[in-house]
Design a protein around this motif. Structure first.
Motif, short mmCIF file in Angstrom:
data_model
loop_
_atom_site.label_atom_id
_atom_site.label_comp_id
_atom_site.label_asym_id
_atom_site.label_seq_id
_atom_site.Cartn_x
_atom_site.Cartn_y
_atom_site.Cartn_z
N VAL A 80 0.85 -1.20 0.00
CA VAL A 80 0.00 0.00 0.00
C VAL A 80 0.88 1.25 0.00
O VAL A 80 0.63 2.19 -0.77
N ARG A 81 1.91 1.26 0.86
CA ARG A 81 2.82 2.42 0.90
C ARG A 81 3.49 2.64 -0.45
O ARG A 81 3.62 3.78 -0.91
N GLU A 82 3.90 1.56 -1.09
CA GLU A 82 4.54 1.70 -2.40
C GLU A 82 3.55 2.22 -3.44
O GLU A 82 3.92 3.01 -4.31
N ALA A 83 2.30 1.78 -3.37
CA ALA A 83 1.28 2.28 -4.30
C ALA A 83 1.04 3.77 -4.04
O ALA A 83 0.91 4.56 -4.99
N ASP B 146 3.21 5.84 -2.74
CA ASP B 146 4.42 6.53 -3.22
C ASP B 146 4.35 6.73 -4.74
O ASP B 146 4.80 7.76 -5.26
N SER B 147 3.79 5.76 -5.44
CA SER B 147 3.64 5.88 -6.90
C SER B 147 2.72 7.04 -7.25
O SER B 147 2.96 7.77 -8.21
N GLU B 148 1.66 7.20 -6.46
CA GLU B 148 0.77 8.35 -6.68
C GLU B 148 1.53 9.65 -6.52
O GLU B 148 1.37 10.58 -7.31
N ILE B 149 2.37 9.73 -5.49
CA ILE B 149 3.15 10.94 -5.23
C ILE B 149 4.13 11.20 -6.38
O ILE B 149 4.27 12.33 -6.84
N ILE B 150 4.78 10.15 -6.84
CA ILE B 150 5.70 10.28 -7.98
C ILE B 150 4.95 10.81 -9.19
O ILE B 150 5.43 11.68 -9.92
N PRO C 195 12.07 6.99 -14.42
CA PRO C 195 11.64 6.77 -13.02
C PRO C 195 10.21 6.24 -12.93
O PRO C 195 9.92 5.37 -12.11
N LEU C 196 9.33 6.76 -13.76
CA LEU C 196 7.95 6.30 -13.72
C LEU C 196 7.84 4.87 -14.25
O LEU C 196 7.09 4.06 -13.70
N ALA C 197 8.61 4.55 -15.28
CA ALA C 197 8.61 3.18 -15.81
C ALA C 197 9.06 2.20 -14.73
O ALA C 197 8.46 1.14 -14.54
N SER C 198 10.09 2.57 -14.00
CA SER C 198 10.59 1.73 -12.90
C SER C 198 9.53 1.58 -11.81
O SER C 198 9.34 0.49 -11.27
N THR C 199 8.83 2.64 -11.51
CA THR C 199 7.77 2.60 -10.51
C THR C 199 6.65 1.67 -10.95
O THR C 199 6.14 0.88 -10.15
N LEU C 200 6.27 1.76 -12.22
CA LEU C 200 5.21 0.89 -12.73
C LEU C 200 5.66 -0.57 -12.72
O LEU C 200 4.87 -1.46 -12.37
N ASP C 201 6.91 -0.83 -13.07
CA ASP C 201 7.44 -2.20 -13.00
C ASP C 201 7.33 -2.74 -11.58
O ASP C 201 6.95 -3.90 -11.36
N ASN C 202 7.67 -1.91 -10.61
CA ASN C 202 7.58 -2.31 -9.21
C ASN C 202 6.14 -2.61 -8.80
O ASN C 202 5.86 -3.60 -8.11
N ASN C 203 5.21 -1.79 -9.26
CA ASN C 203 3.80 -2.01 -8.94
C ASN C 203 3.28 -3.31 -9.56
O ASN C 203 2.51 -4.04 -8.94
N ILE C 204 3.71 -3.58 -10.77
CA ILE C 204 3.32 -4.84 -11.44
C ILE C 204 3.85 -6.02 -10.64
O ILE C 204 3.12 -6.99 -10.38
N SER C 205 5.08 -5.94 -10.22
CA SER C 205 5.68 -7.00 -9.41
C SER C 205 4.91 -7.18 -8.11
O SER C 205 4.67 -8.31 -7.67
N ASN C 206 4.52 -6.09 -7.49
CA ASN C 206 3.76 -6.16 -6.24
C ASN C 206 2.41 -6.85 -6.44
O ASN C 206 1.97 -7.64 -5.59
N MET C 207 1.75 -6.57 -7.56
CA MET C 207 0.45 -7.21 -7.83
C MET C 207 0.64 -8.72 -8.02
O MET C 207 -0.16 -9.52 -7.53
N HIS C 208 1.73 -9.10 -8.70
CA HIS C 208 2.02 -10.53 -8.85
C HIS C 208 2.30 -11.17 -7.48
O HIS C 208 1.85 -12.29 -7.21
#
Length: 186
Positions: free
Chosen positions: A38-41, A43-47, A107-120
């Motif tokens: 949740v915190r990482e998600a 943080d993605s909003e903030i980014i 940076p945003l691409a990396s953030t999205l990759d991280n979010n995808i990984s988190n969903m998996h």
């Protein structure tokens, strides 16, 4: 001959250790794991809010509804709840992947990759709880799109907001009431 018997003994211990480690997935019931996602998600909003160029991707995304009628949710079978959450996670992975392919900002691409990984990872957590897997990991057909559980949004900021809300809502409700977690706590 002594070296051979020592080798056999070492192999037996190794097999015994590996066998114990390969046992079935243990349920992950600690909600701090979800809190991390949740915190990482968030943080993605903030980014996303801090992004000025190449971040305003406007496209249609199908995402899960995040609103919860608690009276209905509590009366719903846990397997149906799990199917709804799995479908939601699948939709989020598809939307995040689609967004990822259109984003140029590193940076945003990396953030999205991280979010995808988190969903998996959340999908694996649900699997460890022996909850039903979603029947499909592809974009739902037209009849499913008419479902009250799916909405269409048109921007990346909305997508990240939905992801965060979905994790704080339906995913948290499911994980906190999962039968495997109740057995561990009881």
């Amino acid at each position: 001959m002594q070296k051979f018997s020592d080798l056999v003994l070492v192999l037996m211990v190794f097999v015994w250790l590996v066998r114990d480690q390969v046992s079935a997935l243990r349920p992950i019931c600690d909600l701090r794991v979800l809190d991390h996602f949740v915190r990482e998600a968030q943080d993605s909003e903030i980014i996303m809010h801090g992004c000025r160029v190449d971040c305003g991707v406007t496209k249609s995304y199908f995402v899960p509804m995040t609103s919860v009628d608690f009276a209905v949710w509590e009366q719903t079978d846990v397997q149906e709840q799990a199917a709804e959450v799995q479908t939601g996670l699948s939709l989020l992975v598809q939307a995040l992947s689609s967004a990822r392919h259109t984003v140029i900002s590193s940076p945003l691409a990396s953030t999205l990759d991280n979010n995808i990984s988190n969903m998996h990872s959340l999908g694996q957590i649900l699997h460890s709880l022996h909850l039903q897997q979603a029947k499909s990991s592809v974009l739902p057909n037209d009849s499913a799109l008419n479902s009250t559980q799916i909405q269409e949004i048109s921007s990346l900021p909305e997508l990240l907001r939905v992801q965060s809300s979905f994790l704080r809502g339906k995913v948290r409700l499911l994980l906190s009431a999962a039968p495997a977690c109740q057995k561990q706590n009881g």
